[in-house]
Design an enzyme around this catalytic site. Structure first.
Site, PDB file in Angstrom:
ATOM      1  N   HIS A   1      -9.646  -3.883   9.756  1.00  0.00           N
ATOM      2  CA  HIS A   1      -9.534  -3.717   8.308  1.00  0.00           C
ATOM      3  C   HIS A   1      -9.912  -4.976   7.521  1.00  0.00           C
ATOM      4  CE1 HIS A   1      -7.854   0.213   7.563  1.00  0.00           C
ATOM      5  NE2 HIS A   1      -6.754   0.016   8.261  1.00  0.00           N
TER       6      HIS A   1
ATOM      7  N   HIS B   1      -6.666  -2.543  15.243  1.00  0.00           N
ATOM      8  CA  HIS B   1      -6.861  -1.705  14.058  1.00  0.00           C
ATOM      9  C   HIS B   1      -6.742  -2.543  12.775  1.00  0.00           C
ATOM     10  CE1 HIS B   1      -6.274   2.132  11.736  1.00  0.00           C
ATOM     11  NE2 HIS B   1      -5.659   1.295  10.919  1.00  0.00           N
ATOM     12  N   GLU B   2      -5.671  -3.320  12.695  1.00  0.00           N
ATOM     13  CA  GLU B   2      -5.455  -4.107  11.475  1.00  0.00           C
ATOM     14  C   GLU B   2      -6.538  -5.167  11.312  1.00  0.00           C
ATOM     15  OE1 GLU B   2      -3.355  -2.826   9.501  1.00  0.00           O
ATOM     16  OE2 GLU B   2      -2.573  -1.468  11.031  1.00  0.00           O
TER      17      GLU B   2
ATOM     18  N   GLU C   1       0.834  -1.189   0.000  1.00  0.00           N
ATOM     19  CA  GLU C   1       0.000   0.000   0.000  1.00  0.00           C
ATOM     20  C   GLU C   1       0.881   1.255   0.000  1.00  0.00           C
ATOM     21  OE1 GLU C   1      -2.632   0.650   3.360  1.00  0.00           O
ATOM     22  OE2 GLU C   1      -4.006   1.774   2.102  1.00  0.00           O
TER      23      GLU C   1
ATOM     24  N   ALA D   1       2.004  -0.952  10.704  1.00  0.00           N
ATOM     25  CA  ALA D   1       1.511  -2.282  10.358  1.00  0.00           C
ATOM     26  C   ALA D   1       0.750  -2.182   9.052  1.00  0.00           C
ATOM     27  CB  ALA D   1       0.604  -2.820  11.453  1.00  0.00           C
ATOM     28  N   MET D   2       0.443  -3.335   8.452  1.00  0.00           N
ATOM     29  CA  MET D   2      -0.261  -3.327   7.168  1.00  0.00           C
ATOM     30  C   MET D   2      -1.268  -4.460   7.132  1.00  0.00           C
ATOM     31  SD  MET D   2      -0.807  -2.036   4.227  1.00  0.00           S
ATOM     32  CE  MET D   2      -2.086  -2.752   3.202  1.00  0.00           C
TER      33      MET D   2
ATOM     34  N   GLU E   1      -9.267   4.194   6.905  1.00  0.00           N
ATOM     35  CA  GLU E   1      -8.426   4.378   8.085  1.00  0.00           C
ATOM     36  C   GLU E   1      -9.184   4.952   9.270  1.00  0.00           C
ATOM     37  OE1 GLU E   1      -5.904   2.938   8.371  1.00  0.00           O
ATOM     38  OE2 GLU E   1      -5.207   2.573   6.333  1.00  0.00           O
TER      39      GLU E   1
ATOM     40  N   ASN F   1      -2.696  -6.609   5.243  1.00  0.00           N
ATOM     41  CA  ASN F   1      -2.821  -7.632   4.203  1.00  0.00           C
ATOM     42  C   ASN F   1      -3.789  -8.714   4.681  1.00  0.00           C
ATOM     43  OD1 ASN F   1      -0.377  -6.407   2.954  1.00  0.00           O
ATOM     44  ND2 ASN F   1       0.572  -7.278   4.773  1.00  0.00           N
TER      45      ASN F   1
HETATM   46 ZN    ZN Z   1      -5.177   1.217   8.924  1.00  0.00          ZN
END
Ligand code: ZN
Length: 852
Positions: free
Chosen positions: A304, A300-301, A131, A265-266, A323, A268
């Site tokens: 998502h 949070h992740e 991202e 963090a991401m 976000e 995926n």
């Molecule tokens: Zn986020």
């Protein structure tokens, strides 16, 4: 027609990707087959690719036709155009590509991360970060969020290594000395959510959440730090399945700690990647703040996985919703998991950060038109995350939590496996609430800034008035002032007269009057503290409030101090009156209220002349010492986690900002004791003790902390000592730290933040600024993308007229590309500080000297 959008003449539905990374040569080879729907006759195919070499390309179909394709790379547009040997008719085609690339060290695309084993041996792993638009660096693709497709990944790796990707492993074989790991098909999703990690990895045992196994992964030797992350991972996953009313969309969930990681963090799908500090932690040795960070980021992740992964924004202007919503859900989930943490009260600190940026003329609307992906990069800021989450919280409280949740469920159900926009969420919330959501919300989302609500009394009437809040009367040239239109402000009023009365007012005009209470009553506007606006009380109302602080809940006291500080910075209240007001909080025991008080003292410290500093230190001791004395150095049996954290925060404020010799001496004793007996100091106090000792420390202490940084056993320990190295006062020691930000000793994921903290330190800022000017290009070459933007935020601490002029001249010549309005915001923040200094310096000096 947006020139940055790919043509939709050929639309991918499935990628079969085969990749062979080589951690010795730091390269990779790959092939892919993309199932394409060609919608009109085409003579070329355009897709995204950059820093890849395309070795062959062809189109084929089930009718046995094969068309050779010639690739032409466009590095500026990060595209590859495949010119077809003959036109392709509409229908289904398969695009076959072979390519190769490099495992870069810039922490984006498919990159390498180098770490040391406990034995000191260096190891390399490979990881991805896509991202917003870096999937195109790992494999050629239609790298826009609305081109959702199924991904089937196969990795050919060294048999000694382990591979993780978005889905479960469905096959593992050996071929030509490589281990071939085949992963299950993903759901239909966007390219930026694809991930693969290859290295010597260890995993925890799986926790089952319904049918979903959840594991934490890390490099060898750190598995014992995974427990806490796995707990909040499991708790939040269960919470979200229940809240969203939709099952988790993947077939497993892996949380992976990567030693080098540019962001926090991401998300995926099924393979969330983290920097180590955001996932791995020793529960018994971490402070409350450090644990809270891990809980926040993991929740949070996870949020998502539905909001972002299952339903995705159509284009990058929708990043805010992604976000903001995940940030809002993170609060809900952590609050449900640990109610004693009072997460929504602490969220006040985040809201305050957003209000602070949003009080600039150079702020931006939460959502704005995004043409190029570079503009989207500038969206990853406190306005997207914290202002966005704040206005969602305001809306949730206004509609009621059950109605809000019903709208969210409707939205996810309607748009699952697809893309959606802000308007789609408003529509779903509108269906659930039977209210015109856009009318209330559009001002908050599509217009910059926020209002200050002025509250005054005229007899039996309360008068509420709104106008836009700005720190500066006029924007800095060349910008022009924006028209000031009213917002729809949900104002929650509470009046304490003979009894307490609550009333909700939707303030839609410039002014409203309510017959409420009597003269002399205590009036709380923004009761409950969820509103994203400032409150300015008339002097008599403010005085009544300050006399009855016991009637306010902590978040209301927090807002009272925070708004008063903003009024002082904006010149709507004398700075000395604000400093006077802080004396009313000597008895305060809430950690968040103290955080806003001490943050304002830090800001004032950056404004006073060195000769005044001793007097300011005395003022800080006067304000902080009573509360710290009441808590004492040693935790008591009945202390909750927040009280323990407050003890550390106050010790730090006294020892650092108050320069309190007794506190510094005691800190040295406590630290010496902790070295003799590990675990003898409360984990909430230890980070403060380290910070205090750095401020007062000499070369011997520096060497000691440097060694501790190098041999740290947990990510948190490493961070404490790293930032301590930036907090000394001796210029010779600070120079050493600066050198370490570019000589490879400090990871490039951390170095920009270390420099930023030095620019904000009154002892290091001039040295650091000099260093930054000289080394700018070196840093820009070394650090990951966006790092210079984060680093440059530190210039807001260079609050003298001379330094401000120097900063302006430097950036005028350097023309850094931070995207969006970021540079203008830094320069305005700096100007706000310099303006405050020049306006208030004499009065503040007189005030401090009277204190003796
Ligand atoms: Zn986020």
């Amino acid at each position: 027609m947006n020139p940055y959008r790919l043509p939709r003449t050929a639309v991918p539905s499935r990628y079969d990707i085969w990749l062979e990374p080589d951690l010795t040569t730091l390269t990779f080879r790959g092939t892919e087959t993309v199932a394409l729907d060609v919608v009109e006759p085409i003579s070329d195919v355009t897709l995204n690719a950059v820093e890849l070499t395309i070795e062959s390309a062809s189109l084929e179909n089930d009718r046995g036709e094969t068309i050779r394709a010639t690739p032409t790379m466009d590095d500026t547009m990060e595209r590859c155009r495949l010119t077809l040997g003959s036109p392709a008719a509409p229908g289904r085609w398969r695009l076959r590509l072979a390519f190769r690339g490099t495992l870069n060290d810039k922490l984006r695309g498919f990159y390498r991360s180098v770490y040391k084993e406990p034995t000191g041996v260096s190891r390399t792993m490979a990881a991805t970060q896509f991202e917003a638009t870096d999937a195109r660096r790992a494999f050629p693709c239609w790298d826009e969020p609305s081109f959702k497709a199924v991904f089937a990944v196969t990795l050919a790796i060294d048999p000694a290594l382990t591979a993780v990707s978005n889905t479960a492993i469905v096959g593992e074989t050996r071929e030509n000395g490589r281990k071939i790991v085949r992963f299950a098909d993903t759901i239909k999703m966007s390219t930026y959510l694809v991930a693969f990690v290859v290295g010597e990895l260890e995993a925890t045992d799986a926790t089952m959440i319904g049918r979903t196994p959840l594991r934490v992964w890390c490099v060898p030797g750190k598995k014992h730090l995974a427990r806490f992350g796995q707990h909040i991972g499991a708790a939040s996953l269960a919470f979200f399945e229940q809240y969203y009313g939709v099952p988790y969309p993947g077939d497993k969930l892996d949380l992976l700690a990567i030693p080098d990681f540019a962001a926090g963090a991401m998300e995926n799908l099924g393979a969330i990647t983290f920097r180590e500090t955001a996932l791995l932690v020793d529960e018994t040795a971490a402070s409350h703040a450090e644990l809270e960070r891990v809980a926040d980021v993991v929740a949070h992740e996870n949020a998502h996985m539905w909001f972002g992964d299952l339903v995705t924004m159509s284009w990058w202007n929708g990043i805010w919703l992604n976000e903001a919503f995940a940030t809002f859900m993170e609060m809900l989930a952590v609050d449900a998991w640990k109610p004693e943490w009072q997460r929504w009260a602490t969220f006040g600190v985040s809201r305050a950060a957003a209000l602070s940026l949003d009080g600039l003329h150079s702020t931006r609307p939460i959502e704005f038109p995004v043409t190029s992906p570079r503009d989207a990069d500038a969206m990853f800021d406190v306005l997207t995350y914290e202002k966005g989450a704040s206005v969602l919280r305001m809306l949730e409280q206004y509609l009621g939590p059950d109605v809000f949740r019903a709208g969210v469920r409707d939205y996810l159900e309607t748009h699952r496996l697809d893309n959606a926009d802000t308007g789609d969420l408003w529509a779903a919330l509108g269906r659930a609430s039977q209210q015109p959501i856009p009318a209330v919300m559009d001002g908050w989302i599509f217009r910059p800034g926020h209002p200050v609500v002025t509250v005054s009394r005229e007899g039996g009437e309360l008068v509420l008035a709104q106008q836009r809040f700005n720190y500066l009367r006029e924007p800095l040239p060349p910008a022009a002032p924006e028209p000031d239109q009213p917002w729809q402000v949900p104002v929650q009023l509470r009046v304490h007269g003979r009894s307490a009365v609550e009333e909700r007012v939707l303030l839609t005009e410039r002014q409203a009057r309510r017959r409420l209470g009597e003269p002399g009553d205590v009036v709380v506007a923004n009761a409950g503290g969820h509103g994203f606006y400032r409150v300015r009380y008339a002097p008599d109302l403010l005085e009544a409030l300050l006399k009855r602080l016991d009637l306010l809940v902590p978040i209301e006291r927090f807002n009272l101090v925070n708004d008063a500080w903003a009024m002082a910075v904006a010149g709507l209240m004398p700075l000395t009156a604000y400093v006077d007001l802080t004396a009313r909080f000597r008895e305060e025991r809430d950690r968040n209220v103290w955080s806003v008080l001490t943050a304002s003292f830090y800001a004032i410290n950056r404004l006073v002349a060195p000769a005044e500093r001793a007097r300011l230190e005395a003022l800080v001791r006067d304000r902080v010492a009573p509360a710290f004395a009441a808590l004492g150095w040693t935790p008591r049996g009945g202390d909750d986690e927040l009280t323990r954290q407050l003890r550390g925060d106050l010790a730090r404020a006294l020892g650092v900002l108050g320069n309190d010799a007794a506190v510094q001496a005691r800190a040295a004793e406590i630290y010496a004791g902790s070295l003799k007996q590990r675990g003898s100091v409360d984990p909430n106090l230890l980070p403060a003790v380290i910070a205090v000792l750095a401020q007062a420390g000499d070369a011997g202490r520096y060497e000691e902390f440097l060694a501790a940084f190098r041999s740290a056993k947990t990510p948190q320990d490493e961070q404490r000592y790293l930032y301590a190295l930036a907090a000394f006062r001796d210029p010779a020691l600070l120079r050493q730290t600066l050198d370490r930000t570019i000589n490879g000793e400090i990871r490039t994921q951390d170095a920009p933040f270390v420099v930023r903290s030095m620019l904000m330190s009154v002892y290091a800022r001039e040295l650091a600024w000099d260093f930054v000017k000289r080394q700018w290009d070196t840093m820009d070459g070394l650090y990951p993308k966006h790092a210079m933007r984060r680093l440059a935020e530190g210039v807001t601490g260079l609050a003298t007229r001379e330094l401000e002029a120097d900063v302006q001249a430097f950036f005028a010549a350097k023309k850094p590309q931070f995207g969006g309005k970021v540079l203008a915001q830094y320069l305005e923040q700096l100007h706000v500080a310099v303006t405050l200094r020049e306006r208030e310096a004499a009065a503040l000096s007189g005030y401090l000297s009277k204190l003796g």
